[in-house]
Scaffold this motif. Sequence first.
Motif, PDB file in Angstrom:
ATOM      1  N   PRO A  85       0.832  -1.213   0.000  1.00  0.00           N
ATOM      2  CA  PRO A  85       0.000   0.000   0.000  1.00  0.00           C
ATOM      3  C   PRO A  85       0.863   1.259   0.000  1.00  0.00           C
ATOM      4  CG  PRO A  85      -0.817  -1.589   1.602  1.00  0.00           C
ATOM      5  CD  PRO A  85       0.501  -2.104   1.125  1.00  0.00           C
ATOM      6  N   ARG A  86       0.632   2.123  -0.983  1.00  0.00           N
ATOM      7  CA  ARG A  86       1.481   3.308  -1.116  1.00  0.00           C
ATOM      8  C   ARG A  86       1.320   4.268   0.062  1.00  0.00           C
ATOM      9  NH1 ARG A  86       4.630   4.960  -5.290  1.00  0.00           N
ATOM     10  NH2 ARG A  86       4.581   2.705  -5.597  1.00  0.00           N
ATOM     11  N   THR A  87       0.109   4.359   0.609  1.00  0.00           N
ATOM     12  CA  THR A  87      -0.098   5.237   1.764  1.00  0.00           C
ATOM     13  C   THR A  87       0.741   4.779   2.952  1.00  0.00           C
ATOM     14  OG1 THR A  87      -2.358   5.748   1.053  1.00  0.00           O
ATOM     15  CG2 THR A  87      -1.812   6.158   3.361  1.00  0.00           C
ATOM     16  N   LEU A  88       0.744   3.468   3.216  1.00  0.00           N
ATOM     17  CA  LEU A  88       1.546   2.932   4.318  1.00  0.00           C
ATOM     18  C   LEU A  88       3.024   3.173   4.073  1.00  0.00           C
ATOM     19  CD1 LEU A  88       1.826   1.280   6.915  1.00  0.00           C
ATOM     20  CD2 LEU A  88       1.782  -0.799   5.507  1.00  0.00           C
ATOM     21  N   LEU A  89       3.463   2.995   2.834  1.00  0.00           N
ATOM     22  CA  LEU A  89       4.873   3.215   2.501  1.00  0.00           C
ATOM     23  C   LEU A  89       5.273   4.666   2.767  1.00  0.00           C
ATOM     24  CD1 LEU A  89       7.531   2.198   1.246  1.00  0.00           C
ATOM     25  CD2 LEU A  89       6.592   2.827  -0.995  1.00  0.00           C
ATOM     26  N   LEU A  90       4.431   5.599   2.351  1.00  0.00           N
ATOM     27  CA  LEU A  90       4.741   7.017   2.568  1.00  0.00           C
ATOM     28  C   LEU A  90       4.778   7.355   4.049  1.00  0.00           C
ATOM     29  CD1 LEU A  90       2.586   8.679  -0.242  1.00  0.00           C
ATOM     30  CD2 LEU A  90       5.070   8.486  -0.175  1.00  0.00           C
ATOM     31  N   ILE A  91       3.858   6.795   4.822  1.00  0.00           N
ATOM     32  CA  ILE A  91       3.849   7.047   6.265  1.00  0.00           C
ATOM     33  C   ILE A  91       5.160   6.580   6.898  1.00  0.00           C
ATOM     34  CG2 ILE A  91       2.787   6.337   8.447  1.00  0.00           C
ATOM     35  CD1 ILE A  91       0.094   6.286   6.957  1.00  0.00           C
ATOM     36  N   LEU A  92       5.603   5.384   6.539  1.00  0.00           N
ATOM     37  CA  LEU A  92       6.818   4.831   7.134  1.00  0.00           C
ATOM     38  C   LEU A  92       8.060   5.599   6.694  1.00  0.00           C
ATOM     39  CD1 LEU A  92       6.082   0.997   6.853  1.00  0.00           C
ATOM     40  CD2 LEU A  92       5.883   2.467   8.869  1.00  0.00           C
ATOM     41  N   VAL A  93       8.120   5.932   5.404  1.00  0.00           N
ATOM     42  CA  VAL A  93       9.308   6.634   4.900  1.00  0.00           C
ATOM     43  C   VAL A  93       9.393   8.041   5.474  1.00  0.00           C
ATOM     44  CG1 VAL A  93      10.395   7.592   2.833  1.00  0.00           C
ATOM     45  CG2 VAL A  93       9.459   5.285   2.783  1.00  0.00           C
ATOM     46  N   ILE A  94       8.305   8.802   5.394  1.00  0.00           N
ATOM     47  CA  ILE A  94       8.318  10.169   5.910  1.00  0.00           C
ATOM     48  C   ILE A  94       8.511  10.169   7.430  1.00  0.00           C
ATOM     49  CG2 ILE A  94       6.965  12.275   6.172  1.00  0.00           C
ATOM     50  CD1 ILE A  94       5.592  11.597   3.527  1.00  0.00           C
ATOM     51  N   GLY A  95       7.850   9.233   8.121  1.00  0.00           N
ATOM     52  CA  GLY A  95       8.003   9.159   9.571  1.00  0.00           C
ATOM     53  C   GLY A  95       9.403   8.768   9.994  1.00  0.00           C
ATOM     54  N   PHE A  96      10.030   7.836   9.251  1.00  0.00           N
ATOM     55  CA  PHE A  96      11.366   7.366   9.618  1.00  0.00           C
ATOM     56  C   PHE A  96      12.399   8.484   9.520  1.00  0.00           C
ATOM     57  CE2 PHE A  96      15.502   5.618   8.310  1.00  0.00           C
ATOM     58  CZ  PHE A  96      15.782   4.835   9.423  1.00  0.00           C
ATOM     59  N   PHE A  97      12.268   9.340   8.509  1.00  0.00           N
ATOM     60  CA  PHE A  97      13.243  10.410   8.342  1.00  0.00           C
ATOM     61  C   PHE A  97      12.910  11.643   9.172  1.00  0.00           C
ATOM     62  CE2 PHE A  97      14.330   7.936   4.603  1.00  0.00           C
ATOM     63  CZ  PHE A  97      15.711   8.084   4.543  1.00  0.00           C
ATOM     64  N   GLY A  98      11.828  11.606   9.938  1.00  0.00           N
ATOM     65  CA  GLY A  98      11.447  12.781  10.700  1.00  0.00           C
ATOM     66  C   GLY A  98      11.801  12.749  12.170  1.00  0.00           C
ATOM     67  N   TRP A  99      12.349  11.607  12.673  1.00  0.00           N
ATOM     68  CA  TRP A  99      12.549  11.511  14.117  1.00  0.00           C
ATOM     69  C   TRP A  99      13.825  12.156  14.669  1.00  0.00           C
ATOM     70  CZ3 TRP A  99      16.936   9.175  15.850  1.00  0.00           C
ATOM     71  CH2 TRP A  99      17.566   8.250  15.022  1.00  0.00           C
ATOM     72  N   PRO A 100      14.890  12.374  13.889  1.00  0.00           N
ATOM     73  CA  PRO A 100      16.122  12.899  14.503  1.00  0.00           C
ATOM     74  C   PRO A 100      15.955  14.239  15.196  1.00  0.00           C
ATOM     75  CG  PRO A 100      16.621  11.942  12.369  1.00  0.00           C
ATOM     76  CD  PRO A 100      15.135  11.984  12.481  1.00  0.00           C
ATOM     77  N   SER A 101      15.131  15.132  14.656  1.00  0.00           N
ATOM     78  CA  SER A 101      14.984  16.464  15.269  1.00  0.00           C
ATOM     79  C   SER A 101      14.406  16.369  16.677  1.00  0.00           C
ATOM     80  CB  SER A 101      14.080  17.342  14.393  1.00  0.00           C
ATOM     81  OG  SER A 101      14.624  17.526  13.118  1.00  0.00           O
ATOM     82  N   ILE A 102      13.314  15.636  16.847  1.00  0.00           N
ATOM     83  CA  ILE A 102      12.726  15.516  18.178  1.00  0.00           C
ATOM     84  C   ILE A 102      13.630  14.708  19.097  1.00  0.00           C
ATOM     85  CG2 ILE A 102      11.369  13.498  17.464  1.00  0.00           C
ATOM     86  CD1 ILE A 102      10.438  16.127  20.132  1.00  0.00           C
ATOM     87  N   ALA A 103      14.389  13.774  18.543  1.00  0.00           N
ATOM     88  CA  ALA A 103      15.302  12.987  19.376  1.00  0.00           C
ATOM     89  C   ALA A 103      16.364  13.891  20.003  1.00  0.00           C
ATOM     90  CB  ALA A 103      15.970  11.903  18.532  1.00  0.00           C
ATOM     91  N   ARG A 104      16.884  14.827  19.247  1.00  0.00           N
ATOM     92  CA  ARG A 104      17.896  15.736  19.791  1.00  0.00           C
ATOM     93  C   ARG A 104      17.310  16.636  20.869  1.00  0.00           C
ATOM     94  NH1 ARG A 104      21.834  17.869  14.896  1.00  0.00           N
ATOM     95  NH2 ARG A 104      23.005  15.926  14.654  1.00  0.00           N
ATOM     96  N   VAL A 105      16.104  17.118  20.641  1.00  0.00           N
ATOM     97  CA  VAL A 105      15.467  17.995  21.635  1.00  0.00           C
ATOM     98  C   VAL A 105      15.192  17.224  22.927  1.00  0.00           C
ATOM     99  CG1 VAL A 105      13.393  19.332  22.133  1.00  0.00           C
ATOM    100  CG2 VAL A 105      14.450  19.490  19.877  1.00  0.00           C
ATOM    101  N   VAL A 106      14.640  16.017  22.811  1.00  0.00           N
ATOM    102  CA  VAL A 106      14.328  15.209  23.991  1.00  0.00           C
ATOM    103  C   VAL A 106      15.603  14.821  24.721  1.00  0.00           C
ATOM    104  CG1 VAL A 106      13.378  12.996  24.750  1.00  0.00           C
ATOM    105  CG2 VAL A 106      12.153  14.367  23.078  1.00  0.00           C
TER     106      VAL A 106
END
Length: 328
Positions: free
Chosen positions: A171-192
């Motif tokens: 499913p393309r929607t699931l793929l986009l969620i995982l790809v976009i979500g995977f590359f979005g975590w470093p910023s919040i990880a540094r803040v936390v």
Amino acid sequence: MAMTAASQGPAERVLAQRTRRDSVWARLLRSRASVTGLVLVLVFILLALLAPVFSALTGNSPLSYNSDLLGPDTAPAGPFGGISTQHWFGVEPRTGRDLFAIVSYGAQVSLLIGLAATLVSIVVGVIVGLVAGFYGGFADRLLSRLTDVIFGFPFLIFAIALSATVPASVPRTLLLILVIGFFGWPSIARVVRSETLSLKERGFVRAAAAQGTGSARIIIREIFPNILATIIVFTTVSIPGKIGAEAALSFLGVGVNPPTPSWGRSISDAISWVQVDPMYLIFPGMALFLVTLGFNMFGDGLRDALDPAEARSESAAPIEPVSTGGQP
């Protein structure tokens, strides 16, 4: 003398937290920008939820082709892109599909991917940041290097390559969620991580550790509640970026598969029609602009409302960190 959070009983702590929540909500409502942003967000959420209702009322589906509404050049035959009482935003060139149906169902896709991808990135980032900041040492070095690698990885190239190689059965929607979500975590990880490093040296955390409280319980009951406001604000301001990432990938032709409605793909298709039918570009473009503007304005207002400096300016009593005093 005001009691500190560690010396308060359960009833006093609940009352203090409720008072803080009330004051945050009051400050949020006093900001016209944040209220405007919240209204915009709610409008698009309702638009997405009520898309099937609007489709039933107007009799228009985003997948229904209406060639009889097009002129000889396949552009909309009516004025202003074919706007009428039945087609509120006009129709799509070449296909005659109802543009309001495309925008409303496109809101479902954009909000679903934006919210779900943000949830993925926030969950991963918070876990990584808490573990790295609290345990330090080898765990901190390993996770910090991993964060640097993800930060430096070319997201757009990877997303395009992955979309081209992943089987169509995924499913393309699931793929986009995982790809976009995977590359979005470093910023919040540094803040936390940064806030966790600061909080673990505070007295109430040391007191909990001295009482023999386990590390997991300290993280969950002592540290996490004190970074929750930061996480909420970061979540709110991250959503527009995720929505924009989905639109960008769809604009490049590697987002959701047609004929699933997508604002990004509609904007891409409208580029070649802008001289003939500007309405085809205006409505999907304005939808994308307004929803990202709404989340940004609401996120900025929420950040100001949760700012401890702002809270202290309204109350003589300082806001103490939330602590359970090491109690289970």
